[in-house]
Structure formats: structure tokens, C-alpha cells
Design an enzyme around this catalytic site. Structure first.
Site, short mmCIF file in Angstrom:
data_model
loop_
_atom_site.label_atom_id
_atom_site.label_comp_id
_atom_site.label_asym_id
_atom_site.label_seq_id
_atom_site.Cartn_x
_atom_site.Cartn_y
_atom_site.Cartn_z
N HIS A 138 -5.73 -8.12 -17.13
CA HIS A 138 -7.04 -7.58 -17.54
C HIS A 138 -7.10 -6.07 -17.27
O HIS A 138 -7.66 -5.31 -18.07
CB HIS A 138 -8.15 -8.31 -16.78
CG HIS A 138 -9.51 -8.10 -17.36
ND1 HIS A 138 -9.79 -8.20 -18.70
CD2 HIS A 138 -10.70 -7.79 -16.76
CE1 HIS A 138 -11.07 -7.97 -18.92
NE2 HIS A 138 -11.64 -7.71 -17.75
N HIS A 196 -21.44 -6.47 -16.51
CA HIS A 196 -20.13 -6.19 -17.11
C HIS A 196 -19.99 -6.89 -18.47
O HIS A 196 -19.45 -6.33 -19.42
CB HIS A 196 -19.04 -6.68 -16.14
CG HIS A 196 -17.65 -6.31 -16.55
ND1 HIS A 196 -17.31 -5.06 -17.00
CD2 HIS A 196 -16.51 -7.05 -16.59
CE1 HIS A 196 -16.02 -5.04 -17.28
NE2 HIS A 196 -15.51 -6.23 -17.05
N GLU A 255 0.83 -1.21 0.00
CA GLU A 255 0.00 0.00 0.00
C GLU A 255 0.86 1.26 0.00
O GLU A 255 0.58 2.23 -0.72
CB GLU A 255 -0.93 -0.02 1.22
CG GLU A 255 -1.68 1.28 1.48
CD GLU A 255 -2.67 1.64 0.37
OE1 GLU A 255 -3.17 2.77 0.41
OE2 GLU A 255 -2.93 0.81 -0.52
N HIS A 267 2.52 1.99 -3.35
CA HIS A 267 1.52 2.59 -4.23
C HIS A 267 1.38 4.08 -3.94
O HIS A 267 1.31 4.92 -4.85
CB HIS A 267 0.19 1.86 -4.04
CG HIS A 267 -0.93 2.42 -4.87
ND1 HIS A 267 -2.19 2.65 -4.38
CD2 HIS A 267 -0.97 2.79 -6.17
CE1 HIS A 267 -2.96 3.16 -5.32
NE2 HIS A 267 -2.25 3.24 -6.42
N HIS A 315 -12.18 6.04 -7.96
CA HIS A 315 -10.72 6.17 -7.87
C HIS A 315 -10.06 5.52 -9.09
O HIS A 315 -9.11 6.07 -9.66
CB HIS A 315 -10.24 5.51 -6.58
CG HIS A 315 -8.81 5.82 -6.25
ND1 HIS A 315 -8.26 7.07 -6.35
CD2 HIS A 315 -7.79 5.01 -5.80
CE1 HIS A 315 -7.00 7.05 -5.98
NE2 HIS A 315 -6.68 5.81 -5.66
#
Length: 355
Positions: free
Chosen positions: A314, A256, A76, A79, A141
Site C-alpha cells: 500500500h 482517509h 532502524e 534505514h 516525515h
């Protein structure tokens, strides 16, 4: 080289670096989410009150209800570090570009828009943690990250045009073709599909359906659409691993898939309508290829039960799809309008006849 040209060359390089760095931030964010490290640090902007991941004793003293998992906390924080460097890069672009702001062809307002967007994106990064991975914020986000990447790319292309001095005589910008409604439809469906993908991920619905093209052996039954797309979920619960029941997650997954189908039809229509233009073929081909690869990755994720590396690919496919549509639309706008091309051909023909 003239000082202004040197400055433009530096700004071009920094804007391209921004595109690359944003792609890295998006993929790091996706990996953080995939390994369940989104709450590896329970506070923001630090981690257990520190700028680096602390030891277990300090973490326990700071937040006793959230035991430290060092690997997830570091994921985290890495990032966050990379995302922060992206913010510094945007500030550098604004500061370095300020002396050129009065040039007619310099994208000054676009630079300021990028700065505003990166500030909003930083706020959503904070809300992702403080609101405990609330799906609405996580999805926004993700869209914000893709938006930052897109604006960086657009800024880079505008800076390239500015540096080339491609103004018509008199300092007027060369004519550009307007995007047709079909381009707008494809862009709209892509945004919808990206939002649906973010909703799948933030609600942990990636493997809610077994099999393809059916969902758990059914085409339509067993889907709770109202709960799956209930956008006023309460804020407060920890949404790590999701809160929705199986039928709601299945509805999200099917939604989706339907979004992917609609986007595919729009991209196919673009290829069929504009393939006759030779200059557009490489860009349209890249767009079609990006969609085909992304669709295949989506199916493979379902059939192989979402292995982490394939899920990350993906996300990378989504990035490639956004970039390919943006570049194709830019190329479309940069081609001379048909009326201009006809006039130029007619003029050349008359000149040849008079020789």
C-alpha cells in the site's frame, strides 16, 4: 563527447539513482514502522551511543530503560544508513552541478532546493526518534520523503531536457503549457490523501474499521472526529502503538476513505477532460491504473486485517501514484501549446499550397 555533456550525463544518472534510492528509503521507513522498530534505537544519530548496533551489555549501560531488541535496532539503523547515503548523493549532485550553474537551462536552484529539503528531512528523522513517534512528526516525515522523491524526479527530467538542448533559437526555453486548475486540484487532493494516510499509520488506525465500505457496521455514527484530528497532542508520551481511543481511530480511517473518494473523482475528471489528446493517453492510463491498484490495496488491507506485506504494498502504491501524477503533469507541460500547434499546422498548410 564534450566535457559539459559528460557531466550532464553523470548528473542525469545520479538524479535517477536518487529517485530509486528515495523509493527504497520510503519503503524501508514504512517497514520499520510496520514492525514497530521506529524506536529500535532510542537515540539519534547513533544507536545506544554507537554507530552500529551494540551488544546487550553496552546498550543496557547506555539506556537501561530501553532494553535492546537487536532485530528492531538493526532495522532502524539500516534505514538510517540508506537515508544518509541519500544525503551524500544530493551533496554530490550540487558539487558536480556547480560548474554548470550559469547555463540558462541548468536547474541549479532546483538542486539547491533539493539540498535544503534533504536537510529538513534529516531533521524530521531525528525528531521522529527524539519525540517518541509523535504522529505530527511521523506524518510530516513521510510527506518529506515523498517530496524528496518528487524533487529528484523533477531534477532528472529537467536535466534530461537540459542535456537534449531543447532550447528555441536565441537560447530561449521552448514554450510550455501551464497546468490547468484541474491538475492543481488533483495534486492538492493527492497531498491531502497522503497526509491522511500518514495520519492513519502514525496513529495505528489501519484496522480501526471492520468491513468496507461501512465502518464497524455503521456509516457515520461512533466516530470521534475532534479527537481523531486533534493536531495539538502533547509531546512526550511514547506514541508506539498509538494513544487514541477506538472512536477517534475510526474517524481517522473514515477520513482517509473519504479522501480516497475525492482523489478518485479528481483523477477521473482528468481522464475525461484530457483523454482526447492521444499523446496523453499512456500517462493518464498509468495514473488511472495506479489509483485503481492503490484503492484495491487499501480495501484489501481492511478486509484482510492489515498483513505486513500488503501494508508495505500500500505504501508502494502511494509512491506509484505520486510518480504517475508527476509524470503525467510533466508530459502535459511538455506538449506544445494549442495555439502553437495551430500556428504550425497553418504554416505547413500554406507551404504545401505554395508548392
Amino acid at each position: 563527447m564534450h566535457a559539459a555533456q559528460r557531466r550532464l550525463a553523470l548528473l542525469k544518472m545520479l538524479s535517477l539513482l536518487g529517485v530509486v534510492l528515495t523509493v527504497g528509503v520510503i519503503l524501508l521507513g514504512a517497514w520499520t514502522r510496520l514492525v514497530d522498530a521506529g524506536l529500535g534505537c532510542p537515540d539519534w544519530p547513533g544507536c545506544y551511543g554507537a554507530l552500529v548496533v551494540p551488544d546487550e551489555g553496552r546498550a543496557l549501560a547506555h539506556t537501561p530503560e530501553a532494553p535492546l531488541e537487536s532485530a528492531k535496532a538493526w532495522m532502524e539503523m539500516i534505514h538510517r544508513y540508506v537515508a544518509s547515503s541519500l544525503g551524500l548523493l544530493v551533496i554530490a549532485l550540487v558539487v558536480l552541478g556547480r560548474p554548470l550553474r550559469r547555463r540558462a537551462d541548468y536547474p541549479w536552484r532546483l538542486s539547491l532546493g533539493l539540498l535544503a529539503l534533504i536537510l529538513v528531512q534529516g531533521a524530521f528523522g531525528a525528531f521522529t526518534v527524539t519525540l517518541r513517534l509523535w504522529p505530527q512528526v511521523v506524518t510530516l516525515h513521510l510527506l518529506g520523503g515523498l517530496g524528496v522523491m518528487l524533487v529528484f524526479l523533477w531534477l532528472h527530467l529537467r536535466l534530461r531536457r537540459c542535456a537534449s538542448g531543447s532550447l528555441a533559437p536565441g537560447g530561449v526555453a521552448a514554450p510550455r503549457r501551464a497546468l490547468t486548475p484541474l491538475w492543481g486540484l488533483a495534486a492538492f487532493l493527492l497531498v491531502v490523501q497522503l497526509a491522511l494516510g500518514g495520519w492513519v499509520s502514525s496513529n495505528y488506525a489501519g484496522i480501526a474499521c471492520q468491513g468496507f465500505p461501512t465502518c464497524n457496521g455503521e456509516w457515520w455514527s461512533g466516530l470521534d472526529w475532534s479527537e481523531g484530528f486533534h493536531l495539538t497532542q502533547s509531546v512526550g508520551p511514547n506514541y508506539l502503538h498509538g494513544q487514541l481511543h477506538a472512536e477517534a481511530r475510526s474517524a481517522i480511517q473514515v477520513g482517509h476513505r473519504l479522501g480516497a473518494l475525492a482523489l478518485g473523482v479528481a483523477i477521473l475528471a482528468l481522464l475525461l477532460c484530457y483523454w482526447r489528446e492521444t499523446a496523453m493517453r499512456p500517462w493518464l492510463g498509468a495514473l488511472g491504473l495506479a489509483y485503481g491498484v492503490q484503492f484495491s490495496l487499501g480495501v484489501a488491507n481492511v478486509l484482510l486485517w492489515l498483513p505486513l506485506w500488503l501494508a508495505l504494498l500500500h505504501t508502494a502504491g502511494a509512491v506509484a501514484l505520486v510518480l504517475s501524477l508527476a509524470l503525467a503533469s510533466w508530459r502535459w507541460r511538455c506538449l506544445a501549446p494549442a495555439s502553437t500547434t495551430t500556428q504550425q499546422s497553418s504554416l505547413q498548410k500554406k507551404e504545401w499550397l505554395h508548392v
